[in-house]
Enzyme design. Sequence first.
Site, PDB file in Angstrom:
ATOM      1  N   ALA A  50       0.800  -1.230   0.000  1.00  0.00           N
ATOM      2  CA  ALA A  50       0.000   0.000   0.000  1.00  0.00           C
ATOM      3  C   ALA A  50       0.832   1.278   0.000  1.00  0.00           C
ATOM      4  O   ALA A  50       0.613   2.176  -0.825  1.00  0.00           O
ATOM      5  CB  ALA A  50      -0.977  -0.020   1.182  1.00  0.00           C
ATOM      6  N   ARG A  89      -5.558  -0.032  -8.428  1.00  0.00           N
ATOM      7  CA  ARG A  89      -5.858  -1.087  -7.462  1.00  0.00           C
ATOM      8  C   ARG A  89      -6.798  -0.499  -6.420  1.00  0.00           C
ATOM      9  O   ARG A  89      -6.468   0.520  -5.803  1.00  0.00           O
ATOM     10  CB  ARG A  89      -4.596  -1.654  -6.806  1.00  0.00           C
ATOM     11  CG  ARG A  89      -3.699  -2.410  -7.781  1.00  0.00           C
ATOM     12  CD  ARG A  89      -2.677  -3.253  -7.061  1.00  0.00           C
ATOM     13  NE  ARG A  89      -3.265  -4.434  -6.445  1.00  0.00           N
ATOM     14  CZ  ARG A  89      -2.612  -5.227  -5.588  1.00  0.00           C
ATOM     15  NH1 ARG A  89      -1.366  -4.944  -5.247  1.00  0.00           N
ATOM     16  NH2 ARG A  89      -3.212  -6.289  -5.073  1.00  0.00           N
ATOM     17  N   ASP A 235      -3.651  -2.861   4.108  1.00  0.00           N
ATOM     18  CA  ASP A 235      -3.904  -2.074   2.908  1.00  0.00           C
ATOM     19  C   ASP A 235      -4.982  -1.025   3.130  1.00  0.00           C
ATOM     20  O   ASP A 235      -5.016  -0.009   2.437  1.00  0.00           O
ATOM     21  CB  ASP A 235      -4.294  -2.990   1.750  1.00  0.00           C
ATOM     22  CG  ASP A 235      -3.093  -3.720   1.186  1.00  0.00           C
ATOM     23  OD1 ASP A 235      -2.569  -3.276   0.154  1.00  0.00           O
ATOM     24  OD2 ASP A 235      -2.660  -4.718   1.798  1.00  0.00           O
ATOM     25  N   ASN A 245      -6.075  -6.855   4.665  1.00  0.00           N
ATOM     26  CA  ASN A 245      -4.678  -7.200   4.389  1.00  0.00           C
ATOM     27  C   ASN A 245      -4.669  -8.400   3.439  1.00  0.00           C
ATOM     28  O   ASN A 245      -5.712  -8.960   3.106  1.00  0.00           O
ATOM     29  CB  ASN A 245      -3.934  -7.507   5.694  1.00  0.00           C
ATOM     30  CG  ASN A 245      -2.422  -7.581   5.486  1.00  0.00           C
ATOM     31  OD1 ASN A 245      -1.834  -6.678   4.881  1.00  0.00           O
ATOM     32  ND2 ASN A 245      -1.795  -8.619   5.971  1.00  0.00           N
TER      33      ASN A 245
END
Length: 343
Positions: A50, A89, A235, A245
């Site tokens: 991230a 993303r 994340d 995560n």
Amino acid sequence: MTRELRAVEWAGDGLALIDQTALPHREVVLRVTDVDGLVDAVRRLVVRGAPAIGAAGAYGVAIALLQAEREGWDGSRIRAEVARIRAARPTAVNLAVSVDRVLARLDDGVTAVLAEAAAVQREDVEANHALGAHGADWLLKRQGEDRPLRVLTHCNTGALATAGWGTALGVIRELHARERLETVYADETRPLLQGARLTAWELAQEGIAHYVQADGAAAGTILRGEVDAAVVGADRIAANGDTANKVGTVGIALACAYAGIPFVVAAPTTTVDLATPHGDGITIELRDEAEVLEWAGVRTAPAGSRGHNPAFDVTPGGLVTALVTERGVLEVSAGELPGLHLA
């Protein structure tokens, strides 16, 4: 490490990215000078993690501006291209936050945009060092023993996944520097083996004793009493402490709860999304089913099988013993929620 690792680095007219799909066998640097290349690099996990994606996205605004100058884009086209970077993303909040922060300097020109992107990167490195120290302090105080700790981690949360140093791996590196780390259990992390390929590579670079284990072995390792604490990254963290995560994380949290050992999430405050009240509001990225139906391009599942390939799962905040940020430690499962303490 003998050199300071930077997964994302500005190189004059574009980004130099360590290609994490090539590690650990080859160290390849990919040059990215256009939006298509950056979006592709993010989606293919050339750059991943991230905070690292956030840094890449921040510099991506400058890439879009420079490409606009070369190709004669108007303002609406620039913003459309930046939006593509921002959406490359969906689960990791750092990408959108960093792009939005730098986008606010768009009208000030490339120099101002680059300065803001560099600030994003610099602040992440500083935050990682701070949270590493906070996490090590908390663990050593919590465990209350003089012997070195045995720590389990999942996916890759080191310098490769951040702007530098690392989050969960930053805590581990800090314990190692204090000579209070016995060994690390690094989950291999399916389906792309970020733990086996990347975390193990970073640990080996530092001379940190470690085992690589199958994801399915993690719970058993914990329940056999071979682990003192699990430390993972994130994340996106919701206001109530629910944490997205890499898929496989929630099983580790459940095993830690049963065994009565700490499950620690280490992440900068930029990963905390106070606008998302709870984990149900976190978008979970579904990746190509070929990643679980094939290996190295060879089909391993029957032709009629379909693949279910979520990239992340969400651990309920009630299972998060501690959330470590650069500001300190919140004991989330005891009621110290991000939405109350980090607002």
